[in-house]
Design a protein around this motif. Structure first.
Motif, PDB file in Angstrom:
ATOM      1  N   MET A   1       0.842  -1.200   0.000  1.00  0.00           N
ATOM      2  CA  MET A   1       0.000   0.000   0.000  1.00  0.00           C
ATOM      3  C   MET A   1       0.875   1.247   0.000  1.00  0.00           C
ATOM      4  SD  MET A   1      -3.246  -0.796   2.508  1.00  0.00           S
ATOM      5  CE  MET A   1      -2.274  -1.308   3.914  1.00  0.00           C
ATOM      6  N   SER A   2       0.379   2.293  -0.649  1.00  0.00           N
ATOM      7  CA  SER A   2       1.117   3.553  -0.634  1.00  0.00           C
ATOM      8  C   SER A   2       0.987   4.215   0.731  1.00  0.00           C
ATOM      9  CB  SER A   2       0.587   4.484  -1.722  1.00  0.00           C
ATOM     10  OG  SER A   2      -0.761   4.839  -1.461  1.00  0.00           O
ATOM     11  N   ILE A   3       1.989   5.007   1.071  1.00  0.00           N
ATOM     12  CA  ILE A   3       2.019   5.693   2.365  1.00  0.00           C
ATOM     13  C   ILE A   3       1.591   7.133   2.182  1.00  0.00           C
ATOM     14  CG2 ILE A   3       3.495   6.454   4.269  1.00  0.00           C
ATOM     15  CD1 ILE A   3       5.314   4.057   3.644  1.00  0.00           C
ATOM     16  N   ILE A   4       0.711   7.596   3.059  1.00  0.00           N
ATOM     17  CA  ILE A   4       0.359   9.010   3.137  1.00  0.00           C
ATOM     18  C   ILE A   4       0.721   9.510   4.524  1.00  0.00           C
ATOM     19  CG2 ILE A   4      -1.512  10.699   3.151  1.00  0.00           C
ATOM     20  CD1 ILE A   4      -2.971   9.006   1.111  1.00  0.00           C
ATOM     21  N   VAL A   5       1.457  10.619   4.571  1.00  0.00           N
ATOM     22  CA  VAL A   5       1.758  11.266   5.837  1.00  0.00           C
ATOM     23  C   VAL A   5       0.788  12.425   6.016  1.00  0.00           C
ATOM     24  CG1 VAL A   5       3.473  12.532   7.191  1.00  0.00           C
ATOM     25  CG2 VAL A   5       4.190  10.604   5.764  1.00  0.00           C
ATOM     26  N   GLN A   6       0.091  12.447   7.131  1.00  0.00           N
ATOM     27  CA  GLN A   6      -0.845  13.525   7.443  1.00  0.00           C
ATOM     28  C   GLN A   6      -0.354  14.257   8.680  1.00  0.00           C
ATOM     29  OE1 GLN A   6      -4.652  11.558   7.989  1.00  0.00           O
ATOM     30  NE2 GLN A   6      -5.085  11.587   5.794  1.00  0.00           N
ATOM     31  N   LYS A   7      -0.408  15.580   8.631  1.00  0.00           N
ATOM     32  CA  LYS A   7      -0.037  16.378   9.807  1.00  0.00           C
ATOM     33  C   LYS A   7      -1.237  17.187  10.251  1.00  0.00           C
ATOM     34  CE  LYS A   7       1.338  20.437  11.770  1.00  0.00           C
ATOM     35  NZ  LYS A   7       0.826  21.828  11.657  1.00  0.00           N
ATOM     36  N   TYR A   8      -1.512  17.181  11.557  1.00  0.00           N
ATOM     37  CA  TYR A   8      -2.635  17.927  12.120  1.00  0.00           C
ATOM     38  C   TYR A   8      -2.110  18.953  13.122  1.00  0.00           C
ATOM     39  CZ  TYR A   8      -5.604  14.462   9.922  1.00  0.00           C
ATOM     40  OH  TYR A   8      -6.238  13.658   8.979  1.00  0.00           O
ATOM     41  N   GLY A   9      -2.468  20.224  12.879  1.00  0.00           N
ATOM     42  CA  GLY A   9      -2.015  21.312  13.733  1.00  0.00           C
ATOM     43  C   GLY A   9      -2.771  21.385  15.040  1.00  0.00           C
ATOM     44  N   GLY A  10      -2.335  22.307  15.890  1.00  0.00           N
ATOM     45  CA  GLY A  10      -2.900  22.422  17.227  1.00  0.00           C
ATOM     46  C   GLY A  10      -4.386  22.688  17.255  1.00  0.00           C
ATOM     47  N   SER A  11      -4.886  23.508  16.316  1.00  0.00           N
ATOM     48  CA  SER A  11      -6.324  23.792  16.294  1.00  0.00           C
ATOM     49  C   SER A  11      -7.135  22.571  15.883  1.00  0.00           C
ATOM     50  CB  SER A  11      -6.620  24.957  15.337  1.00  0.00           C
ATOM     51  OG  SER A  11      -6.237  24.624  14.009  1.00  0.00           O
ATOM     52  N   ASP A  35      -1.426   3.137   3.884  1.00  0.00           N
ATOM     53  CA  ASP A  35      -0.736   3.169   5.162  1.00  0.00           C
ATOM     54  C   ASP A  35      -0.664   4.617   5.615  1.00  0.00           C
ATOM     55  OD1 ASP A  35      -0.208   0.469   5.523  1.00  0.00           O
ATOM     56  OD2 ASP A  35       1.685   0.533   4.427  1.00  0.00           O
ATOM     57  N   ILE A  36      -0.952   4.873   6.891  1.00  0.00           N
ATOM     58  CA  ILE A  36      -1.044   6.248   7.376  1.00  0.00           C
ATOM     59  C   ILE A  36      -0.046   6.494   8.502  1.00  0.00           C
ATOM     60  CG2 ILE A  36      -2.535   8.014   8.384  1.00  0.00           C
ATOM     61  CD1 ILE A  36      -3.335   7.205   5.565  1.00  0.00           C
TER      62      ILE A  36
END
Length: 397
Positions: A1-11, A35-36
């Protein structure tokens, strides 16, 4: 599976309800066949609150101890988000920056990423787990935690995406992409569907807060495609990648620093390097070393203890420096704008006498004017009307 990187900020992770919302988004992406790896910032205003605690106890807290303190904010977020994902029936594990293989320079409080060896991350992905990583931190050569400066979680996400050969890096916040101006200030601001690394880096360096300039620079050097999107809206967002500019120079957006400090040093003073070291490179907006009397422009937004620092300059170093703490800047950004000699257009946009311009300068892709802090917002609107809303063609204007 391909990998996705997700970033979530403080808000995006500010409270339990938002943490649950983010957990559902991550699980949805996982169940769609990816893959996450999720990188998280500290919840809401946690970092600022921790800084307030530190400066309430010590006038100038040591950077090593600040790193130990502030890195705890992201560890709280990663643990809670991992729990929320597990509650939805998916396997997840939280890892600190050092556990994720992020290695930094030895500078505390403003470290840079030197290498990423995500062996543990790959192992956990291979076990079918969602990996939740604490942003903003890594391990320095002494084996201690070091933080990456304001906005460092963006850099964490991009660096992991590069090391993992991810399909893309998604940066989630409370806005739905990159705009031609801050829509909270400029009513006519429009969302950009795509933007080049160079233009995005200039916007970020000149005050746009959606992305960290170091993260954009890292993405450009490692060819990582970034999608800037909203956590709370299905809007398409903005793609940041390596496309070039158009045939003619064009302003695609404007940005501002609302709080700048100008520090003019005596020509014989050796304090310049010391001041830069004190505030960190992230706080140095402009280092004018060519002038007879050296002058620094510092962005207080990038400084943890800005008020205390400025007060100390004025109190203890008045014989060596002159400090002006009531300035801001506005910048017009676009591919080749600086090379097009757009300064005269910027001065015209701000109006003769209506806005006092203390200084102006350009780079290849931007033109900047330093103005009084109370005039920043009106000056930003003026630049946007002149360059963006009028669709000015600099090649023939």
């Amino acid at each position: 599976m391909s990998i996705i990187v997700q970033k979530y900020g403080g808000s995006s992770v500010a409270d339990p309800a938002r943490l649950k919302h983010v957990a559902r988004k991550i699980v949805e992406a996982r169940r769609s066949g990816h893959d996450i790896v999720a990188v998280v910032s500290a919840m809401g205003d946690t970092t600022s609150e921790l800084l307030d605690l530190a400066t309430g106890l010590a006038a100038e807290p040591g950077y090593r101890e600040l790193d130990m303190l502030l890195s705890s904010g992201e560890r709280i977020s990663m643990s809670l988000l991992s729990m929320a994902i597990q509650e939805l029936g998916e396997s997840a594990i939280s890892l600190t920056g050092p556990q994720s293989g992020i290695y930094t320079t030895d500078r505390h409080f403003d470290a840079r990423i030197e290498a990423v060896h995500p062996r543990r991350v790959r192992e956990e992905l291979a076990r079918g787990r969602i990996v939740v990583v604490a942003g903003f931190q890594g391990e320095n050569p002494a084996g201690e935690v070091a933080t990456l400066g304001r906005g460092g979680s963006d850099t964490t996400a991009v660096a992991l995406a590069a090391a993992l050969d991810a399909e893309r890096c998604e940066i989630y916040s409370d806005v739905d992409g990159i705009y031609s101006a801050d829509p909270r200030i400029v009513d006519g601001a429009t969302r950009l569907q795509e933007i080049s690394y160079e233009e995005m880096q200039e916007l970020a360096r000149h005050g746009a807060e959606v992305l960290n300039p170091r993260a954009v620079s890292y993405a450009a050097s490692h060819s990582v495609t970034i999608h800037a999107r909203s956590t709370f809206s299905p809007a398409g967002g903005t793609v940041i990648h390596g496309h070039g500019g158009g045939d003619a120079p064009e302003v695609i957006g404007v940005a501002c620093h609302r709080e700048l400090v100008r520090v003019a040093l005596d020509a014989d003073s050796s304090l310049g390097d010391e001041l830069i070291d004190r505030v960190g490179l992230a706080g140095v907006f402009r280092d004018n070393t060519g002038a007879e009397s050296r002058e620094l422009l510092l962005s207080t937004a990038a400084m943890a203890d800005a008020n205390a620092f400025v007060s100390r300059l004025q109190r203890e170093l008045s014989d060596y420096v002159a400090v002006d703490a009531d300035l801001g800047s506005v910048s017009a950004v676009g591919f080749g704008v600086g090379a097009a000699s757009a300064r005269s257009h910027a001065l015209r946009a701000l109006g003769s006498g209506a806005t006092q311009i203390h200084d102006s300068f350009e780079s290849t892709h931007s033109i900047t004017c330093v103005v009084d802090a109370p005039r920043v917002q009106s000056a930003l609107r003026g630049l946007h009307r002149y360059f963006v809303e009028s669709d000015l063609n600099l090649a023939v204007a």
